[in-house]
Design a protein around this motif. Sequence first.
Motif, PDB file in Angstrom:
ATOM      1  N   PRO A  19       0.838  -1.205   0.000  1.00  0.00           N
ATOM      2  CA  PRO A  19       0.000   0.000   0.000  1.00  0.00           C
ATOM      3  C   PRO A  19       0.868   1.249   0.000  1.00  0.00           C
ATOM      4  O   PRO A  19       1.834   1.356   0.754  1.00  0.00           O
ATOM      5  CB  PRO A  19      -0.787  -0.113   1.302  1.00  0.00           C
ATOM      6  CG  PRO A  19      -0.778  -1.571   1.619  1.00  0.00           C
ATOM      7  CD  PRO A  19       0.517  -2.097   1.090  1.00  0.00           C
ATOM      8  N   GLY A  20       0.538   2.166  -0.857  1.00  0.00           N
ATOM      9  CA  GLY A  20       1.296   3.407  -0.960  1.00  0.00           C
ATOM     10  C   GLY A  20       2.340   3.398  -2.046  1.00  0.00           C
ATOM     11  O   GLY A  20       2.887   4.435  -2.393  1.00  0.00           O
ATOM     12  N   ASP A  21       2.661   2.212  -2.588  1.00  0.00           N
ATOM     13  CA  ASP A  21       3.624   2.151  -3.681  1.00  0.00           C
ATOM     14  C   ASP A  21       3.010   2.718  -4.953  1.00  0.00           C
ATOM     15  O   ASP A  21       1.801   2.706  -5.148  1.00  0.00           O
ATOM     16  CB  ASP A  21       4.062   0.711  -3.956  1.00  0.00           C
ATOM     17  CG  ASP A  21       5.039   0.204  -2.921  1.00  0.00           C
ATOM     18  OD1 ASP A  21       5.485   1.007  -2.091  1.00  0.00           O
ATOM     19  OD2 ASP A  21       5.350  -0.999  -2.949  1.00  0.00           O
ATOM     20  N   ASP A  80      -7.278   1.827  -0.002  1.00  0.00           N
ATOM     21  CA  ASP A  80      -6.260   2.846   0.263  1.00  0.00           C
ATOM     22  C   ASP A  80      -6.827   4.067   0.973  1.00  0.00           C
ATOM     23  O   ASP A  80      -6.104   4.801   1.631  1.00  0.00           O
ATOM     24  CB  ASP A  80      -5.598   3.302  -1.034  1.00  0.00           C
ATOM     25  CG  ASP A  80      -4.752   2.210  -1.665  1.00  0.00           C
ATOM     26  OD1 ASP A  80      -4.410   1.256  -0.938  1.00  0.00           O
ATOM     27  OD2 ASP A  80      -4.443   2.323  -2.861  1.00  0.00           O
ATOM     28  N   SER A  81      -8.126   4.317   0.836  1.00  0.00           N
ATOM     29  CA  SER A  81      -8.691   5.532   1.426  1.00  0.00           C
ATOM     30  C   SER A  81      -9.612   5.245   2.608  1.00  0.00           C
ATOM     31  O   SER A  81     -10.473   6.053   2.920  1.00  0.00           O
ATOM     32  CB  SER A  81      -9.434   6.327   0.356  1.00  0.00           C
ATOM     33  OG  SER A  81     -10.520   5.587  -0.129  1.00  0.00           O
ATOM     34  N   THR A  82      -9.417   4.119   3.260  1.00  0.00           N
ATOM     35  CA  THR A  82     -10.241   3.789   4.424  1.00  0.00           C
ATOM     36  C   THR A  82     -10.061   4.816   5.532  1.00  0.00           C
ATOM     37  O   THR A  82     -11.036   5.256   6.148  1.00  0.00           O
ATOM     38  CB  THR A  82      -9.895   2.382   4.945  1.00  0.00           C
ATOM     39  OG1 THR A  82     -10.075   1.453   3.882  1.00  0.00           O
ATOM     40  CG2 THR A  82     -10.769   2.001   6.110  1.00  0.00           C
TER      41      THR A  82
END
Length: 131
Positions: A10-12, A84-86
């Motif tokens: 996550p975030g890559d 990703d936007s939880t």
Amino acid sequence: MTDVRYDRAPGDVPSEEVQAWAPSEALVYSIGLLVALVLTATSFWVANTSMLWPGGVGLGLAVLAIAQMGVHLVFFLHLTSGPDSTNNILALAFGLLIVFVVVVGTIWIVTDLNDNMLMPSSDAMNMRKQP
């Protein structure tokens, strides 16, 4: 144990294959701007038209305002339902809860103060003066 393989953390940054299918940022912002302008023009039309029932104008403006907030959240703040936007969704929900508590609490307190601080009517004052 099961072997789970993740292509990315996550975030890559997504790979070039995934980025090729995604629309460009300029296109997303342009679509958001266009939809926001249409909603704004529609709200001005709703406020100034005589074609609608007068009681429905406020409801129409409220619906358009909520739609405008949705457009801003999706197109400009990039709030999606993905994993990703939880945290962003939870932060938004908490912020809305705080705003709701402040607004409802203020209305409650002001109403209570209004009920308890009313001036007595002139009849009640005349009855107290007479022995």
